[in-house]
Design a protein around this motif. Structure first.
Motif, PDB file in Angstrom:
ATOM      1  N   UNK A 110       0.865  -1.181   0.000  1.00 35.11           N
ATOM      2  CA  UNK A 110       0.000   0.000   0.000  1.00 35.11           C
ATOM      3  C   UNK A 110       0.899   1.228   0.000  1.00 35.11           C
ATOM      4  N   UNK A 111       0.730   2.075  -1.015  1.00 34.52           N
ATOM      5  CA  UNK A 111       1.609   3.232  -1.199  1.00 34.52           C
ATOM      6  C   UNK A 111       0.871   4.531  -0.900  1.00 34.52           C
ATOM      7  N   UNK A 112       1.498   5.381  -0.106  1.00 35.04           N
ATOM      8  CA  UNK A 112       0.916   6.666   0.270  1.00 35.04           C
ATOM      9  C   UNK A 112       1.868   7.770  -0.190  1.00 35.04           C
ATOM     10  N   UNK A 113       1.377   8.656  -1.050  1.00 32.57           N
ATOM     11  CA  UNK A 113       2.212   9.686  -1.661  1.00 32.57           C
ATOM     12  C   UNK A 113       2.433  10.870  -0.713  1.00 32.57           C
TER      13      UNK A 113
ATOM     14  N   UNK B  93       4.264   6.378 -10.327  1.00 34.39           N
ATOM     15  CA  UNK B  93       4.240   5.808 -11.682  1.00 34.39           C
ATOM     16  C   UNK B  93       5.587   5.220 -12.110  1.00 34.39           C
ATOM     17  N   UNK B  94       6.680   5.703 -11.540  1.00 34.24           N
ATOM     18  CA  UNK B  94       8.005   5.215 -11.938  1.00 34.24           C
ATOM     19  C   UNK B  94       8.279   3.783 -11.482  1.00 34.24           C
ATOM     20  N   UNK B  95       7.566   3.333 -10.452  1.00 33.75           N
ATOM     21  CA  UNK B  95       7.899   2.022  -9.880  1.00 33.75           C
ATOM     22  C   UNK B  95       6.720   1.070  -9.763  1.00 33.75           C
ATOM     23  N   UNK B  96       5.490   1.553  -9.928  1.00 33.61           N
ATOM     24  CA  UNK B  96       4.339   0.733  -9.564  1.00 33.61           C
ATOM     25  C   UNK B  96       4.234  -0.541 -10.403  1.00 33.61           C
ATOM     26  N   UNK B  97       4.565  -0.488 -11.681  1.00 31.86           N
ATOM     27  CA  UNK B  97       4.462  -1.688 -12.525  1.00 31.86           C
ATOM     28  C   UNK B  97       5.458  -2.752 -12.084  1.00 31.86           C
ATOM     29  N   UNK B  98       6.655  -2.319 -11.768  1.00 30.43           N
ATOM     30  CA  UNK B  98       7.680  -3.269 -11.320  1.00 30.43           C
ATOM     31  C   UNK B  98       7.301  -3.899  -9.987  1.00 30.43           C
TER      32      UNK B  98
ATOM     33  N   UNK C  85      20.047  10.958  -5.286  1.00 36.40           N
ATOM     34  CA  UNK C  85      18.634  11.324  -5.354  1.00 36.40           C
ATOM     35  C   UNK C  85      18.336  12.594  -4.589  1.00 36.40           C
ATOM     36  N   UNK C  86      17.428  13.393  -5.171  1.00 38.86           N
ATOM     37  CA  UNK C  86      16.782  14.459  -4.430  1.00 38.86           C
ATOM     38  C   UNK C  86      15.547  13.854  -3.756  1.00 38.86           C
ATOM     39  N   UNK C  87      14.538  14.672  -3.479  1.00 40.26           N
ATOM     40  CA  UNK C  87      13.425  14.238  -2.640  1.00 40.26           C
ATOM     41  C   UNK C  87      12.631  13.073  -3.237  1.00 40.26           C
ATOM     42  N   UNK C  88      12.479  13.050  -4.569  1.00 31.87           N
ATOM     43  CA  UNK C  88      11.684  11.996  -5.203  1.00 31.87           C
ATOM     44  C   UNK C  88      12.597  10.834  -5.609  1.00 31.87           C
ATOM     45  N   UNK C  89      12.954  10.040  -4.624  1.00 35.65           N
ATOM     46  CA  UNK C  89      13.866   8.916  -4.869  1.00 35.65           C
ATOM     47  C   UNK C  89      13.256   7.932  -5.853  1.00 35.65           C
ATOM     48  N   UNK C  90      11.941   7.758  -5.798  1.00 42.74           N
ATOM     49  CA  UNK C  90      11.278   6.804  -6.696  1.00 42.74           C
ATOM     50  C   UNK C  90      11.434   7.196  -8.156  1.00 42.74           C
ATOM     51  N   UNK C  91      11.688   8.469  -8.422  1.00 37.49           N
ATOM     52  CA  UNK C  91      11.938   8.934  -9.790  1.00 37.49           C
ATOM     53  C   UNK C  91      13.426   8.968 -10.115  1.00 37.49           C
ATOM     54  N   UNK C  92      14.233   9.431  -9.162  1.00 38.58           N
ATOM     55  CA  UNK C  92      15.663   9.599  -9.413  1.00 38.58           C
ATOM     56  C   UNK C  92      16.422   8.276  -9.423  1.00 38.58           C
ATOM     57  N   UNK C  93      16.096   7.402  -8.491  1.00 44.52           N
ATOM     58  CA  UNK C  93      16.753   6.090  -8.397  1.00 44.52           C
ATOM     59  C   UNK C  93      15.703   5.019  -8.080  1.00 44.52           C
ATOM     60  N   UNK C  94      14.808   4.751  -9.029  1.00 45.75           N
ATOM     61  CA  UNK C  94      13.689   3.842  -8.758  1.00 45.75           C
ATOM     62  C   UNK C  94      14.115   2.449  -8.311  1.00 45.75           C
ATOM     63  N   UNK C  95      15.226   1.956  -8.814  1.00 50.38           N
ATOM     64  CA  UNK C  95      15.651   0.598  -8.468  1.00 50.38           C
ATOM     65  C   UNK C  95      15.964   0.461  -6.982  1.00 50.38           C
ATOM     66  N   UNK C  96      16.405   1.538  -6.346  1.00 47.25           N
ATOM     67  CA  UNK C  96      16.677   1.484  -4.915  1.00 47.25           C
ATOM     68  C   UNK C  96      15.388   1.259  -4.136  1.00 47.25           C
ATOM     69  N   UNK C  97      14.325   1.943  -4.543  1.00 43.66           N
ATOM     70  CA  UNK C  97      13.031   1.777  -3.869  1.00 43.66           C
ATOM     71  C   UNK C  97      12.480   0.380  -4.125  1.00 43.66           C
ATOM     72  N   UNK C  98      12.558  -0.065  -5.370  1.00 40.75           N
ATOM     73  CA  UNK C  98      12.053  -1.398  -5.726  1.00 40.75           C
ATOM     74  C   UNK C  98      12.805  -2.473  -4.965  1.00 40.75           C
TER      75      UNK C  98
END
Length: 244
Positions: A29-32, A42-47, A218-231
């Motif tokens: 469950x993801x909370x923005x 959107x950068x990581x949800x499909x993965x 990464x700046x604040x939006x890590x999911x965009x800057x380095x999505x693989x780290x979040x995944x």
């Protein structure tokens, strides 16, 4: 599988999107962040949906969701998320992922409903004492811009109340926690970045099973800057539930 739906929560229709297939692993469950909504992932949800079922949603008044007459504080948002999950007949426990202000929400959710949570991933989340310890160290221009942003979702006072609620309900958790923090924050001096790092490090104390990862580029939006780290962090929090 992808399903989009609107669920009435209190007095507002809330948009939710369920992606992937339910397995023995927890639903993610993801909370923005503040003023953000489901598209913030959107950068990581499909993965992530290739790993297990994922729920993203728009908090009241954002994205496709209707506005609510309830206060826009974290406690109200947590109650609304709880009702949303129950009305969608989602089965806990959940792996909660929160970005920025969403990190405040998922921390509060885990404190109030600990049995619902299998793990927490905080993505450059707002620390509970951000205003007292960090904001005063920044330039007047930064502070003014920060204060003026509170027009999209709740006002400055409601945001402050959310941080107070986080302190009030704070409890020691036992679920796995990964604190993922940005190592290259926009407009931060070296001193500010060090203080931010310290506040993120202190967040580890909320769980007896915690780990810190710095996204150096990464700046604040890590999911965009380095999505693989979040995944990868999500994968690690799902590992205990892997099929044998």
């Amino acid at each position: 599988m992808t399903m989009e739906t609107f669920i009435t929560v209190n007095d507002a229709k809330i948009f939710a999107k369920l992606i992937g297939t339910k397995s023995i692993k927890p639903t993610v469950v993801m909370d923005a962040g503040y003023g953000d909504y489901s598209k913030g992932w959107k950068s990581i949800v499909s993965e992530v949906a290739s790993l297990t079922e994922v729920l993203v949603y728009d908090r009241a008044g954002l994205g496709k969701s209707e506005a609510s007459s309830n206060p826009r504080t974290s406690l109200e948002m947590v109650r609304e998320l709880k009702e949303l999950l129950e009305k969608m007949r989602m089965t806990p426990p959940y792996l909660l992922v929160g970005h920025s202000f969403g990190g405040v929400n998922v921390r509060l959710y885990a404190s109030i409903f600990p049995d619902d949570v299998s793990g927490l991933l905080l993505v450059d989340a707002t620390p509970e004492d951000y205003r007292e310890r960090f904001l005063p160290t920044m330039s007047e221009e930064f502070q003014e811009a920060y204060n003026n942003q509170f027009t999209l979702e709740g006002n400055y006072d409601e945001f402050g109340e959310s941080l107070r609620q986080l302190k009030e309900y704070k409890m020691r958790l036992s679920v796995p926690l990964i604190v993922l923090s940005a190592g290259k924050k926009d407009y931060y001096s070296d001193e500010s970045q060090k203080l931010w790092n310290l506040l993120q490090e202190e967040t580890l104390q909320i769980s007896s099973n915690s780990e810190r990862i710095i996204a150096e580029n990464s700046a604040h939006y890590i999911q965009d800057d380095e999505p693989l780290i979040v995944i990868d962090a999500i994968k690690r929090l799902l590992e205990p539930f892997e099929e044998n």
